[in-house]
Design a protein around this motif. Structure first.
Motif, PDB file in Angstrom:
ATOM      1  N   UNK A  71     -11.338  -3.532  -5.990  1.00 46.53           N
ATOM      2  CA  UNK A  71     -10.888  -2.629  -7.046  1.00 46.53           C
ATOM      3  C   UNK A  71     -11.451  -3.074  -8.394  1.00 46.53           C
ATOM      4  N   UNK A  72     -12.123  -2.161  -9.096  1.00 51.82           N
ATOM      5  CA  UNK A  72     -12.656  -2.480 -10.420  1.00 51.82           C
ATOM      6  C   UNK A  72     -11.517  -2.797 -11.372  1.00 51.82           C
ATOM      7  N   UNK A 132       0.811  -1.205   0.000  1.00 53.92           N
ATOM      8  CA  UNK A 132       0.000   0.000   0.000  1.00 53.92           C
ATOM      9  C   UNK A 132       0.846   1.258   0.000  1.00 53.92           C
ATOM     10  N   UNK A 133       0.270   2.353   0.447  1.00 55.22           N
ATOM     11  CA  UNK A 133       0.905   3.665   0.368  1.00 55.22           C
ATOM     12  C   UNK A 133       1.255   4.196   1.759  1.00 55.22           C
ATOM     13  N   UNK A 134       2.402   4.857   1.848  1.00 58.73           N
ATOM     14  CA  UNK A 134       2.831   5.477   3.100  1.00 58.73           C
ATOM     15  C   UNK A 134       1.904   6.624   3.489  1.00 58.73           C
ATOM     16  N   UNK A 178      -7.328  10.090  -3.089  1.00 59.44           N
ATOM     17  CA  UNK A 178      -8.031   9.594  -4.268  1.00 59.44           C
ATOM     18  C   UNK A 178      -7.185   8.566  -5.008  1.00 59.44           C
ATOM     19  N   UNK A 179      -7.865   7.671  -5.706  1.00 58.76           N
ATOM     20  CA  UNK A 179      -7.177   6.643  -6.489  1.00 58.76           C
ATOM     21  C   UNK A 179      -6.729   7.266  -7.811  1.00 58.76           C
ATOM     22  N   UNK A 203      -5.501   0.335 -15.353  1.00 66.68           N
ATOM     23  CA  UNK A 203      -4.865   1.647 -15.443  1.00 66.68           C
ATOM     24  C   UNK A 203      -3.679   1.748 -14.494  1.00 66.68           C
ATOM     25  N   UNK A 204      -3.823   1.222 -13.280  1.00 63.63           N
ATOM     26  CA  UNK A 204      -2.707   1.216 -12.336  1.00 63.63           C
ATOM     27  C   UNK A 204      -1.577   0.336 -12.852  1.00 63.63           C
ATOM     28  N   UNK A 205      -1.937  -0.832 -13.405  1.00 60.85           N
ATOM     29  CA  UNK A 205      -0.925  -1.727 -13.946  1.00 60.85           C
ATOM     30  C   UNK A 205      -0.129  -1.091 -15.063  1.00 60.85           C
TER      31      UNK A 205
END
Length: 286
Positions: free
Chosen positions: A48-49, A11-13, A20-21, A55-57
């Motif tokens: 996650x859709x 995840x994120x720090x 927001x994603x 898009x993240x990939x």
């Protein structure tokens, strides 16, 4: 995979700006720390859709960041209730579908607890569930996904190193997720501590050889310092919280000396990216 480890975050720090994603922003943030791995967290469910995952990939692939998924925490491969074991297979399938959408392959999961049964009985149930899970993954067309059972931090959880290696014996694709902090915590701070830390790390890496050269070299890993009680894991800490271990320097030196290339995901409490960068820099300097 490269011949050097990948370092990344769960995840994120806390330092990540905004809630927001934003795939491009997440990728840029991760790459900004010099990191090349990111583990998407689905501990509370796979939500996650797939279009957002794609898009993240794509954003991460453009920056050389490999993606993995942490499956839901409520998986129980060893439950006394068969329906819970069968649901666990469904959760793994959902996680595989997501990691495919992300362009990744690895799905990390917790095996569950022993509950009121013996460790031996719990492991037998987990092995049966693991066999069924592999068959279901193949039938669903996810045969290129890599299931990664994780070593666990609480004493009553199924997830000693030997138990995880037993689950990996079900299929040659199953790759362990070695959580060094969990093993340290479940040993009450005895393993990977003090003057014998390097010897303990070496013994673990030696033991992984039973998996064959590829899996032994390219295993998955989690790393953070972890506080413990008599029951094992209490909470995750940061690398700056030195009252507890395990230490990272002896491990990283061994990985470099042996030419091993695991993916190391930092699970520090709120400082994942900062501490993952510290791990990467320590590896480079070792």
């Amino acid at each position: 995979m490269s011949d050097a480890p990948r370092f990344g975050t769960a995840g994120l720090s806390d330092s990540y700006p905004g809630k927001t994603f934003d795939p491009e922003k997440i990728a840029a943030y991760t790459a900004g720390f010099g990191l090349t791995a990111f583990e998407y967290q689905c501990g509370r469910g796979v939500r996650l859709a797939h279009d957002k995952a794609a898009a993240l990939g794509a954003a991460c692939a453009a920056k050389g960041i490999a993606l993995s998924v942490h499956a839901p925490y409520y998986i129980s491969m060893s439950s006394l209730e068969e329906d819970k074991r069968l649901h666990s297979i469904d959760y793994l399938l959902q996680s595989c579908a997501l990691v495919k959408a992300l362009g990744g392959r690895r799905v990390v999961f917790h095996s569950g607890s022993c509950g009121k049964q013996s460790r031996e009985a719990a492991l037998e149930k987990a092995l049966d569930t693991m066999r069924r899970a592999v068959a279901a993954v193949d039938a669903a067309g996810y045969g290129d996904c890599i299931l990664c059972p994780e070593t666990m931090g609480k004493v009553n959880q199924l997830g000693t190193l030997d138990e995880v290696l037993a689950l990996c014996s079900v299929d040659e694709r199953i790759t362990p997720c070695i959580d060094f902090g969990h093993l340290y915590a479940r040993s009450q701070g005895i393993e990977f501590a003090g003057d014998h830390a390097a010897a303990d790390y070496a013994a673990l890496l030696d033991k992984l050889q039973v998996l064959g050269p590829a899996r032994a070299a390219q295993f998955h890993a989690h790393f953070s310092r972890i506080a413990y009680t008599k029951g094992g894991e209490k909470c995750h800490l940061t690398l700056g919280d030195t009252a507890y271990g395990p230490p990272h320097a002896p491990l990283l030196a061994l990985l470099k000396a042996r030419g091993l290339a695991p993916t190391i995901i930092c699970e520090s409490d709120g400082t994942q990216a900062e501490d993952a960068r510290t791990l990467a820099q320590a590896y480079a300097a070792s």
